[in-house]
Design a protein around this motif. Structure first.
Motif, short mmCIF file in Angstrom:
data_model
loop_
_atom_site.label_atom_id
_atom_site.label_comp_id
_atom_site.label_asym_id
_atom_site.label_seq_id
_atom_site.Cartn_x
_atom_site.Cartn_y
_atom_site.Cartn_z
N THR A 145 0.84 -1.19 0.00
CA THR A 145 0.00 0.00 0.00
C THR A 145 0.88 1.24 0.00
OG1 THR A 145 -1.50 -1.26 1.43
CG2 THR A 145 -2.02 1.06 1.07
N ASP A 201 -1.76 6.76 -0.27
CA ASP A 201 -3.06 6.12 -0.07
C ASP A 201 -3.32 5.91 1.43
OD1 ASP A 201 -3.89 5.96 -2.73
OD2 ASP A 201 -2.90 4.04 -3.04
N GLY A 237 -4.88 -2.75 -2.92
CA GLY A 237 -5.78 -3.22 -3.97
C GLY A 237 -5.29 -4.42 -4.75
N LEU A 257 -11.44 -4.60 0.86
CA LEU A 257 -11.56 -3.16 1.09
C LEU A 257 -13.01 -2.67 1.04
CD1 LEU A 257 -8.47 -1.92 -0.96
CD2 LEU A 257 -8.65 -2.30 1.51
N THR A 258 -13.96 -3.59 1.16
CA THR A 258 -15.37 -3.21 1.10
C THR A 258 -15.73 -2.22 2.20
OG1 THR A 258 -15.92 -5.38 0.18
CG2 THR A 258 -17.73 -4.07 1.08
N GLY A 314 -14.19 1.25 1.74
CA GLY A 314 -14.93 2.06 0.79
C GLY A 314 -16.18 2.66 1.38
N ARG A 315 -16.88 1.87 2.21
CA ARG A 315 -18.15 2.32 2.78
C ARG A 315 -17.95 3.34 3.90
NH1 ARG A 315 -21.70 -0.37 6.57
NH2 ARG A 315 -20.41 -2.25 6.43
N TYR A 319 -12.77 5.14 0.81
CA TYR A 319 -11.39 4.88 0.38
C TYR A 319 -11.31 3.94 -0.79
CZ TYR A 319 -6.69 2.84 0.43
OH TYR A 319 -5.45 2.38 0.07
N ARG A 320 -10.47 4.32 -1.74
CA ARG A 320 -10.10 3.44 -2.85
C ARG A 320 -8.65 3.74 -3.20
NH1 ARG A 320 -13.70 3.36 -8.21
NH2 ARG A 320 -15.11 2.38 -6.70
N ALA A 378 -5.29 4.59 -4.96
CA ALA A 378 -5.12 5.34 -6.21
C ALA A 378 -3.77 5.09 -6.87
CB ALA A 378 -5.29 6.84 -5.93
#
Length: 339
Positions: free
Chosen positions: A227, A231, A254, A293-294, A297-298, A302-303, A305
């Protein structure tokens, strides 16, 4: 515990523990860019630790930053956190392999006892949010992407202390009589400029840049999710404002790749070969890490990059800006860590 309401903003008065470290120093820089007043706390002293001084080179010139040289395990932490809106707890003794044996008492003191003392001080002084750096090491063996609700089973003393610190934070946040809320972020192998000695990406890139032979533990087919530091900082800042009371959230890059693939990428971004000495698997090393990473994100929006190739190229470019003496000093410290 997820709360649909959004908490109050980050605030202007911020404390960062472990501020002279890899992640902590990047966080200090990001916070000052937001206009925050930052108190950085670290037991390393920039006057006698050249890498701490290098990490804080930008912050040292910024009037928004005040550095405090203190050990969290015995300092007056109520004084440190007084007036703070948010505390980012990045301080810890890192390292899976070095957590076995004689050094374990320092892991307990720095990762568990210091965390407990910091939590108590935060409650006493009315801090609203503590964000703590945790680790993917808490999961142990995994057969697929690790989810926050999966059973934990750390394979090293280091992982045990990080899980204990998490649980202390959650226990405090769940008390009925506290205003303190907590987000524990399980970072998956952070890399980038200023990465600490002994980490894989640093090893591979320094080997390519200096010609040094570095150790490759195991058969090279073990997988890691890497990572990039920017990020991680994005996720960490988002955690300060997330609508939660007590939560654990993965922060990953990711993609999970083998160490052989990482070795190949290091050669590609530097244009030079990487020399490795193949050694046996080490106690505590897991076969694979991969983040689901669900929830990130919620809860954090976060995603990741930064692609691994681009992140490694940026880290290689940073290493290339160092003097030969700095690179060899980093490599010397790095090989000492990996022995």
């Amino acid at each position: 515990m997820i709360d649909s309401r959004r908490t109050t903003p980050l605030g202007k008065q911020i404390v960062v523990t472990g501020a002279a470290g890899f992640i902590g120093s990047h966080l200090v820089d990001a916070l000052t860019e937001r206009g925050c007043q930052v108190m950085g706390v670290d037991r390393r002293n920039v006057t006698d630790d050249p890498f701490a001084a290098m990490n804080l080179a930008v912050a040292a010139e910024n009037p928004q930053v005040r550095m405090v040289h203190a050990d969290l395990a015995d300092a007056d932490l109520a004084e440190v956190v007084a007036g703070a809106d948010t505390v980012f707890h990045m301080a810890a003794v890192p390292g899976v392999r070095t957590s076995w044996g004689d050094r374990f008492p320092d892991y307990v003191r720095s990762n568990i006892t210091a965390t407990q003392r910091l939590l108590t001080a935060c409650e006493q002084k009315g801090v609203r949010r503590l964000v703590i750096a945790s680790s993917s090491s808490v999961y142990g063996t995994s057969n697929g992407p690790s989810r926050e609700q999966d059973p934990t089973g750390p394979l090293s003393p280091y992982g045990v202390t990080k899980l204990a610190a998490e649980q202390l934070c959650l226990a405090h946040a769940r008390r009925a009589d506290t205003a303190l809320s907590v987000v524990a972020l399980r970072y998956f192998t952070v890399y980038g400029p200023r990465q600490r000695p002994g980490m894989a990406i640093n090893q591979l890139l320094l080997s390519a840049l200096t010609g040094a032979v570095i150790p490759l533990y195991g058969d090279g087919r073990q997988r890691r999710e890497f990572t990039y530091i920017s990020d991680v900082i994005t996720a960490t800042l988002a955690a300060a404002e997330a609508g939660v009371k007590a939560a654990v959230v993965n922060v990953g890059g990711g993609t999970s790749i083998t160490m052989q693939q990482a070795l190949q990428l290091a050669g590609e971004v530097t244009g030079r070969p990487v020399a490795v000495a193949e050694l046996d698997d080490q106690a505590g090393d897991v076969r694979a890490t991969e983040a689901d990473l669900t929830l990130a994100g919620r809860v954090l929006g976060y995603r990741p990059a930064v692609e691994l190739h681009d992140g490694m190229a940026a880290q290689a470019a940073w290493l290339a800006t160092l003097t030969d003496a700095q690179r060899h000093s980093l490599l010397r410290d790095q090989l000492a860590v990996t022995r």
